[in-house]
Design a protein around this motif. Sequence first.
Motif, PDB file in Angstrom:
ATOM      1  N   UNK A   1       0.845  -1.191   0.000  1.00 16.79           N
ATOM      2  CA  UNK A   1       0.000   0.000   0.000  1.00 16.79           C
ATOM      3  C   UNK A   1       0.884   1.245   0.000  1.00 16.79           C
ATOM      4  N   UNK A   2       0.250   2.384  -0.223  1.00 20.06           N
ATOM      5  CA  UNK A   2       0.977   3.655  -0.168  1.00 20.06           C
ATOM      6  C   UNK A   2       1.663   3.811   1.185  1.00 20.06           C
ATOM      7  N   UNK A   3       0.950   3.549   2.257  1.00 23.31           N
ATOM      8  CA  UNK A   3       1.540   3.694   3.590  1.00 23.31           C
ATOM      9  C   UNK A   3       2.687   2.717   3.794  1.00 23.31           C
ATOM     10  N   UNK A   4       2.525   1.493   3.347  1.00 23.25           N
ATOM     11  CA  UNK A   4       3.599   0.498   3.493  1.00 23.25           C
ATOM     12  C   UNK A   4       4.834   0.912   2.693  1.00 23.25           C
ATOM     13  N   UNK A   5       4.637   1.489   1.504  1.00 24.32           N
ATOM     14  CA  UNK A   5       5.761   2.035   0.748  1.00 24.32           C
ATOM     15  C   UNK A   5       6.475   3.125   1.544  1.00 24.32           C
ATOM     16  N   UNK A   6       5.685   3.939   2.221  1.00 20.27           N
ATOM     17  CA  UNK A   6       6.239   5.070   2.961  1.00 20.27           C
ATOM     18  C   UNK A   6       7.084   4.645   4.158  1.00 20.27           C
ATOM     19  N   UNK A   7       6.639   3.631   4.883  1.00 20.32           N
ATOM     20  CA  UNK A   7       7.299   3.323   6.153  1.00 20.32           C
ATOM     21  C   UNK A   7       8.400   2.282   6.029  1.00 20.32           C
ATOM     22  N   UNK A   8       8.542   1.676   4.855  1.00 16.84           N
ATOM     23  CA  UNK A   8       9.501   0.579   4.703  1.00 16.84           C
ATOM     24  C   UNK A   8      10.924   1.008   5.061  1.00 16.84           C
ATOM     25  N   UNK A   9      11.418   2.064   4.426  1.00 20.31           N
ATOM     26  CA  UNK A   9      12.802   2.480   4.665  1.00 20.31           C
ATOM     27  C   UNK A   9      13.034   3.007   6.081  1.00 20.31           C
ATOM     28  N   UNK A  10      12.168   3.866   6.608  1.00 18.66           N
ATOM     29  CA  UNK A  10      12.411   4.334   7.981  1.00 18.66           C
ATOM     30  C   UNK A  10      12.475   3.212   9.009  1.00 18.66           C
TER      31      UNK A  10
ATOM     32  N   UNK B   1       4.664   9.851  11.019  1.00 21.05           N
ATOM     33  CA  UNK B   1       5.354  10.768  10.110  1.00 21.05           C
ATOM     34  C   UNK B   1       4.819  10.637   8.692  1.00 21.05           C
ATOM     35  N   UNK B   2       4.606   9.393   8.260  1.00 22.62           N
ATOM     36  CA  UNK B   2       4.118   9.151   6.899  1.00 22.62           C
ATOM     37  C   UNK B   2       2.759   9.793   6.676  1.00 22.62           C
ATOM     38  N   UNK B   3       1.871   9.663   7.642  1.00 21.68           N
ATOM     39  CA  UNK B   3       0.534  10.235   7.477  1.00 21.68           C
ATOM     40  C   UNK B   3       0.592  11.764   7.422  1.00 21.68           C
ATOM     41  N   UNK B   4       1.475  12.350   8.206  1.00 19.54           N
ATOM     42  CA  UNK B   4       1.636  13.809   8.159  1.00 19.54           C
ATOM     43  C   UNK B   4       2.150  14.251   6.787  1.00 19.54           C
ATOM     44  N   UNK B   5       3.076  13.493   6.222  1.00 17.90           N
ATOM     45  CA  UNK B   5       3.619  13.830   4.910  1.00 17.90           C
ATOM     46  C   UNK B   5       2.594  13.607   3.810  1.00 17.90           C
ATOM     47  N   UNK B   6       1.822  12.541   3.909  1.00 19.95           N
ATOM     48  CA  UNK B   6       0.763  12.309   2.922  1.00 19.95           C
ATOM     49  C   UNK B   6      -0.280  13.425   2.988  1.00 19.95           C
ATOM     50  N   UNK B   7      -0.571  13.879   4.181  1.00 21.70           N
ATOM     51  CA  UNK B   7      -1.471  15.028   4.331  1.00 21.70           C
ATOM     52  C   UNK B   7      -0.891  16.249   3.640  1.00 21.70           C
ATOM     53  N   UNK B   8       0.397  16.424   3.801  1.00 21.34           N
ATOM     54  CA  UNK B   8       1.090  17.584   3.213  1.00 21.34           C
ATOM     55  C   UNK B   8       1.014  17.590   1.692  1.00 21.34           C
ATOM     56  N   UNK B   9       1.062  16.400   1.068  1.00 20.89           N
ATOM     57  CA  UNK B   9       1.003  16.340  -0.395  1.00 20.89           C
ATOM     58  C   UNK B   9      -0.420  16.052  -0.892  1.00 20.89           C
ATOM     59  N   UNK B  10      -1.393  16.117   0.037  1.00 22.59           N
ATOM     60  CA  UNK B  10      -2.789  15.999  -0.352  1.00 22.59           C
ATOM     61  C   UNK B  10      -3.264  14.592  -0.638  1.00 22.59           C
ATOM     62  N   UNK B  11      -2.637  13.584  -0.017  1.00 19.21           N
ATOM     63  CA  UNK B  11      -2.977  12.204  -0.336  1.00 19.21           C
ATOM     64  C   UNK B  11      -3.200  11.329   0.893  1.00 19.21           C
TER      65      UNK B  11
END
Length: 242
Positions: free
Chosen positions: A93-102, A116-126
Amino acid sequence: MVTVRDLHKSYGNNEVLKGISLAVLEGEVVVMIGPSGSGKSTFLRSLNQLEATDSGQIVINGWDLEDPKNNINKTRETIGMVFQHFNLFPHLTVLENMILAPVELHKKTKAEATSTAMALLERVGLADKANVKPGTLSGGQKQRVAIARALEMNPKIMLFDEPTSALDPEMVGDVLGVMKDLAAEGMTMIVVTHEMGFAKQVADRVVFFADGLIQEIGTPEAVFDRPQNERTKDFLDKVLNV
């Protein structure tokens, strides 16, 4: 932030970089323009050693990339890179892609990385796309996820290699909007692009590449309105008058 001295790179008999030198200050936005095949992307990729160079020096965040004592993977963690193609894992998923490296590299807990990922996704409107697979997203949405993913590693510098060139025209604006916001917040950025409007609006300096060399460098006003090099003038005449 970045110092490059006399960088050379060849593929066989084809010399792609013919002695490139460039310094980028902290918080500066440098936009590289020029014809295809001029060496822009090769130069950008060399900054995190995705391209091995033949000679020259690259120093990023005080780390000399040619020094064998330098841990290139640690240096790369301070450099975010966004490619022409999005490189998202389709089975996650998008979230799983986001948190893999951290989680894997920075040893964050899943909860910390998710926050952190959810805050960044909010920032880019997704934020509403966190639990979908990348295959359900438009190209512009995928690229915004790719930018958010790079930002999750808290980079000191962001490299963009033609981030909008694979997008349909109507999707370009959303991606450039995210990049403009990053620039306004003081992120150090080096951008290879064909988007001349973005270069004019956002760049502190514009670098014109052609034939493996930096042919001209200056403020957007200087390069676009008063180019000094005939090669620059010819290129801008073609791309701005289409």
